[in-house]
Design an enzyme around this catalytic site. Structure first.
Site, PDB file in Angstrom:
ATOM      1  N   LYS A 165       4.518 -22.276 -38.670  1.00  0.00           N
ATOM      2  CA  LYS A 165       3.729 -22.950 -39.709  1.00  0.00           C
ATOM      3  C   LYS A 165       4.378 -22.819 -41.078  1.00  0.00           C
ATOM      4  O   LYS A 165       3.942 -23.451 -42.034  1.00  0.00           O
ATOM      5  CB  LYS A 165       2.291 -22.440 -39.710  1.00  0.00           C
ATOM      6  CG  LYS A 165       2.143 -21.020 -40.141  1.00  0.00           C
ATOM      7  CD  LYS A 165       0.804 -20.460 -39.744  1.00  0.00           C
ATOM      8  CE  LYS A 165       0.975 -19.007 -39.342  1.00  0.00           C
ATOM      9  NZ  LYS A 165       0.159 -18.557 -38.280  1.00  0.00           N
ATOM     10  N   LYS A 202      11.987 -22.352 -33.186  1.00  0.00           N
ATOM     11  CA  LYS A 202      10.619 -21.989 -32.788  1.00  0.00           C
ATOM     12  C   LYS A 202       9.594 -22.721 -33.662  1.00  0.00           C
ATOM     13  O   LYS A 202       9.827 -22.901 -34.856  1.00  0.00           O
ATOM     14  CB  LYS A 202      10.476 -20.477 -32.961  1.00  0.00           C
ATOM     15  CG  LYS A 202       9.222 -19.881 -32.383  1.00  0.00           C
ATOM     16  CD  LYS A 202       9.240 -18.364 -32.541  1.00  0.00           C
ATOM     17  CE  LYS A 202       7.823 -17.816 -32.460  1.00  0.00           C
ATOM     18  NZ  LYS A 202       7.776 -16.371 -32.582  1.00  0.00           N
ATOM     19  N   LYS A 208      14.870 -11.585 -42.189  1.00  0.00           N
ATOM     20  CA  LYS A 208      13.870 -11.723 -43.249  1.00  0.00           C
ATOM     21  C   LYS A 208      14.432 -11.338 -44.613  1.00  0.00           C
ATOM     22  O   LYS A 208      14.051 -11.934 -45.622  1.00  0.00           O
ATOM     23  CB  LYS A 208      12.621 -10.894 -42.939  1.00  0.00           C
ATOM     24  CG  LYS A 208      11.744 -11.511 -41.871  1.00  0.00           C
ATOM     25  CD  LYS A 208      10.361 -10.899 -41.850  1.00  0.00           C
ATOM     26  CE  LYS A 208       9.490 -11.556 -40.784  1.00  0.00           C
ATOM     27  NZ  LYS A 208       8.190 -10.884 -40.652  1.00  0.00           N
TER      28      LYS A 208
END
Ligand code: TRP
Length: 336
Positions: free
Chosen positions: A204, A201, A119
């Site tokens: 959204k 994966k 991240k």
């Protein structure tokens, strides 16, 4: 009766309210949360709004997403009569415990978390301290309730191991306090992949909207997305590591029809991908229809959703406050 009833296992899990859930969230997490609501379990399910703050959020949108997440969880089968459903920030004890636990967590341990590394590489302009201490808050979420089982996806397994290490360290430094939580990682359908890049994966946040199905997508959209799903060129419906696209579609079909891979291979033997994709889409459309109906109905009843969340927060707070008091006493904070 001489035989003692075994203690119910306590289950805790959380999901971030980052927008409408995808088919992947449903199959990999939410569906199982519903199924775990049995006599043997005591379930606590949490909307992790504090964790969502580690990436920049639009305040009004976060608020809306949180209520929508609650409505979707209720529509997908979380039953407030059997489970506690609450919002993380409504139970301040989580952050209170988190501070105490952060003082038993090493900088080095947190720097080894792969999600933190991923991240921070993805958002180099916002590598905030919350992103770094995120796993400590997650440990607090779990340990505060003495959870036995924590249903999580593979990507959260490292965080759960950290929670176990923190628990063990605390128990050793003070006295037995926290239950050692076990990960509960489902095999079948645990990870639904992108429809466009089936080695990634389903997410959204993907820039290509054809790569994911949202829980609120209508029938035409769902059909279109499955028709465009990336497969391969050999035209055989068979599960195999070198056929990630087809295998992913088979997994989805299996979840929604209950058929195993062998039966699915037989069903589509000699047929092309066209018929197969349409069947997968139809199974998803049929499976989501009742949830979508419920979602719409529940979302219109704001008072009901808020009432469930209020009750969940009250009951969770009662448990969580007790643990914080115990921990604060053990670590030497003055109590009056
Ligand atoms: N970090 C989890 C995720 O992003 C969500 C979460 C927060 C969670 N607290 C938790 C999951 C506690 C399980 C237990 O998926």
């Amino acid at each position: 009766m001489s035989e003692q009833l075994p203690r119910k296992k306590r289950i805790l899990s959380g999901i971030q309210p980052t927008g409408t859930f995808t088919l992947g969230n449903y199959v990999g997490a939410v569906r199982n949360w519903g199924a775990l609501q049995t006599e043997e379990h005591e379930c606590l399910y949490m909307i992790a709004d504090l964790h969502a703050l580690t990436v920049r959020q639009e305040p009004a949108k976060l608020r809306r997403n949180t209520r929508e997440a609650a409505a979707m969880l209720l529509a997908a089968g979380i039953d407030p009569a059997r489970s506690l459903l609450f919002v993380q920030s409504h139970v301040p004890a989580h952050t209170q415990l988190s501070w105490a636990l952060s003082c038993c967590t090493q900088f080095g341990e947190l720097s080894r978390m792969t999600q933190y590394k991923d991240k921070s590489a993805k958002h180099p302009d916002n590598v905030n301290a919350g992103l770094f201490t995120y796993p400590v808050l997650m440990a607090a979420d779990i340990l505060i309730y003495n959870a036995d089982l924590v249903p999580v996806g593979i990507d959260q397994k490292q965080h759960l191991e950290l929670a176990r290490n923190i628990a063990q360290r605390f128990n050793g430094l003070y006295s037995p306090t926290f239950t050692m939580p076990e990960p509960y990682i489902l095999k079948a359908g645990a990870k639904i992949m992108s429809l466009q890049e089936p080695d990634k994966k389903m997410s959204k946040s993907d820039t290509n909207a054809n790569s994911f199905v949202l829980m609120t997508d209508d029938a035409d959209t769902i059909l279109r997305k499955f028709k465009r799903a990336v497969t391969d060129s050999d035209g055989v419906v068979r599960a195999s590591e070198d056929k990630p696209g087809v295998t992913n579609l088979m997994t989805i079909y299996s979840v929604f029809t209950g058929k195993d891979f062998e039966a699915i291979e037989k069903e589509f033997d000699g047929q092309g991908y066209g018929a197969f994709k349409e069947a997968v889409a139809q199974s998803v459309i049929d499976g989501l229809a009742p949830i979508q109906g419920e979602y719409k109905r529940i979302l219109e009843d704001k008072d009901y959703v808020d009432g469930v969340l209020k009750q969940g927060a009250e009951q969770a707070s009662r448990l969580a406050d007790r643990m914080v008091a115990k921990v604060y006493k053990k670590i030497g904070l003055l109590q009056l």
